[in-house]
Structures are given as C-alpha cells and as structure tokens.
Design an enzyme around this catalytic site. Sequence first.
Site, mmCIF file in Angstrom:
data_model
loop_
_atom_site.group_PDB
_atom_site.id
_atom_site.type_symbol
_atom_site.label_atom_id
_atom_site.label_comp_id
_atom_site.label_asym_id
_atom_site.label_seq_id
_atom_site.Cartn_x
_atom_site.Cartn_y
_atom_site.Cartn_z
ATOM 1 N N ASP A 22 -5.524 11.994 15.203
ATOM 2 C CA ASP A 22 -6.493 12.596 14.280
ATOM 3 C C ASP A 22 -6.744 11.725 13.059
ATOM 4 O OD1 ASP A 22 -6.303 14.715 15.991
ATOM 5 O OD2 ASP A 22 -5.898 16.205 14.427
ATOM 6 N N HIS A 44 -13.734 15.518 14.837
ATOM 7 C CA HIS A 44 -12.815 16.143 13.879
ATOM 8 C C HIS A 44 -13.562 16.447 12.573
ATOM 9 C CE1 HIS A 44 -8.927 17.423 12.602
ATOM 10 N NE2 HIS A 44 -8.588 16.363 11.908
ATOM 11 N N HIS A 48 -13.632 16.532 6.982
ATOM 12 C CA HIS A 48 -12.299 17.118 7.139
ATOM 13 C C HIS A 48 -12.094 18.306 6.202
ATOM 14 C CE1 HIS A 48 -7.906 17.323 7.772
ATOM 15 N NE2 HIS A 48 -8.149 16.653 8.882
ATOM 16 N N HIS A 101 -1.426 10.930 14.193
ATOM 17 C CA HIS A 101 -2.509 10.542 13.276
ATOM 18 C C HIS A 101 -2.610 9.027 13.212
ATOM 19 C CE1 HIS A 101 -1.393 14.635 12.133
ATOM 20 N NE2 HIS A 101 -2.625 14.770 11.676
HETATM 21 NI NI NI Z 1 -6.928 16.177 10.567
#
Ligand code: NI
Length: 294
Positions: free
Chosen positions: A102, A156, A160, A246
């Site tokens: 992510d 995503h 964010h 991530h």
């Molecule tokens: Ni995230």
Amino acid sequence: MLKKICILVCLVLFAVLTATACNDISATISAIIPESTEIIDIEETQTPSPTPTLTPEIDTTAGPVSSPEATVNTTGTAGTDDPGATPGQYGPDDKLVAITFDDGPYEGVTDRILDVVEQYAADDVHVTFFVIGLQVVKYPGLVSRAAKLGCEIGNHTYHHKNLTKLSKEEMLSEVEDVSEMIMELTDTEPTLVRPPYGARDENVYATVQYPLILWDIDTLDWSTHDADSTVEAALKCEDGDIILMHDVHSDTADAFERIVPQLLEKGFKLVTVSQMFEAKNIPLEPGNSYRHAR
Ligand code: NI
C-alpha cells in the site's frame, strides 16, 4: 408713481422666480449625474471578479498523469517483460498467497520490490500494489513497470483520506481519478479498491463501485520498521491469505527479499489478489469486502 412701483415689484418678482427655476433644473441635473456615474462604477468593480474558488479543485484532477516520464521509464524494462498470469493458471487446490503493498509507489522501495519480482520470474512471483494518486504522479514509471511485470495495480485513492468522512462526490473523485491514472499508465482498468485505513461504512459500499480488498495478515511494517518482525508476520500465512505491507520504507523491501524464497520453499505460489480469487472460484463483487480467499 404707483405704476412705477408696480413695474419694479413685478421685475423683482420675475427675477426671483427665474432664479429659483434655474436652481431647480441644475439641482435635478446634478441629481441625475451622480446616479449615472455610480452605476458605471458598480459595473466596473463587478466585472473583474470571476470564480476563482473553483480552480483548486480542478487543478487536483487536472494533470496527474505525466505520460512522457512513464514512457521513458518503461522502455528501460522492455526486454524483461513478463506476460503475467495466464488465465486458469492456478486452481482451487493450489497453495496461494497474495502479498499486497500500500501507499506507494516510492523510488528506492517499489523498484527494489520489482527487482525481486523480476528475479523470481521463473516462479511466476507476482504481487499487488494499491497505489495512491499523490505518489503515482511522482513515479508513474514504477506503476507501468509493475504492470509490465504482471503485477496487479489496485486503487488506494488519490489523497489517502478516510472515505467514511467524505461526501459522495468527494469519494467518487478520490477513487475515479486514480482509476483513470492507472488506465492511462497500464492500459488496464483497475478492478480493486483498498479503502485507506480499511475504513468503510454503508455509504462507502454504496458509492464505491469496486470490491473492497482488506487483509488478514498485517505485518505492521509501517510501524515497526523492522524487517525481522515483518518477515516473521508474513511467514505465518495460510492458503488464501492476503498479506498487508507498505512499499514506503526500505526495510519493507529488505523483508520482501527474504519472504519470497521462504514462501516458495514452503510450497506457496505468490499471486495477485485477482489471480487468487479466480483460482479459488470466489467472485469479487462491488459492495463487498474481502480479507482472504477461502
Ligand atoms: Ni494506506
């Protein structure tokens, strides 16, 4: 004598009357002029104020994709293209795991992860990147390279933000802007959304017309910054799991370099989220969220 006095009085009266009449006229004229100039003034001050408040919103959606940079970067990996997954390559009995990254792409991390994917091309190692628009603008070439290597690019959102705190319109623009960017860079329409922070509610389900992909193994790489604990967490996975990592910090790339050979050793096939759900015959549908494929 009386006649003379009468004529004098009449003359004086006439003079007085004429003077008053003239004063009235000039008064009316002066009353008209200021009004007319005032109108002109108002028109002048009104014209140069258009609608500046709209531009910032337009700007954020405007130039996110810079394709020149993307094409420059992609040509660098032209010789190592991986055709990606062949449909029906995996079946429900395969031991599968989907590693997801992510908040990227980031230079110095995402490219290292892609180097590992490339290194294990013979084992068909693929991962899924849930990218944010703010980062895609900076490193579009990494997104195209990932797609060319057969990795999946998921959405995503652009900034964010917690989707549950946004209006329907804001939510749609957060998602659709990034889908358009991914389309332009990879020629593939993204089919998955990961909501930031995993946050979702009825409004998010009703508005975002994509399946929401969550995770069941959180490596906590973003918080520990410790490759050892990230490796340990990832290796606890079972068939059908979705692992959360991530591609933001280099220790995550360090961990990934160690995770891949160890999972292969344990008999896992490293696949994208879509590959895994297809193999397990689980349809991914908008309005639902998924933590694993089983
Ligand atoms: Ni995230």
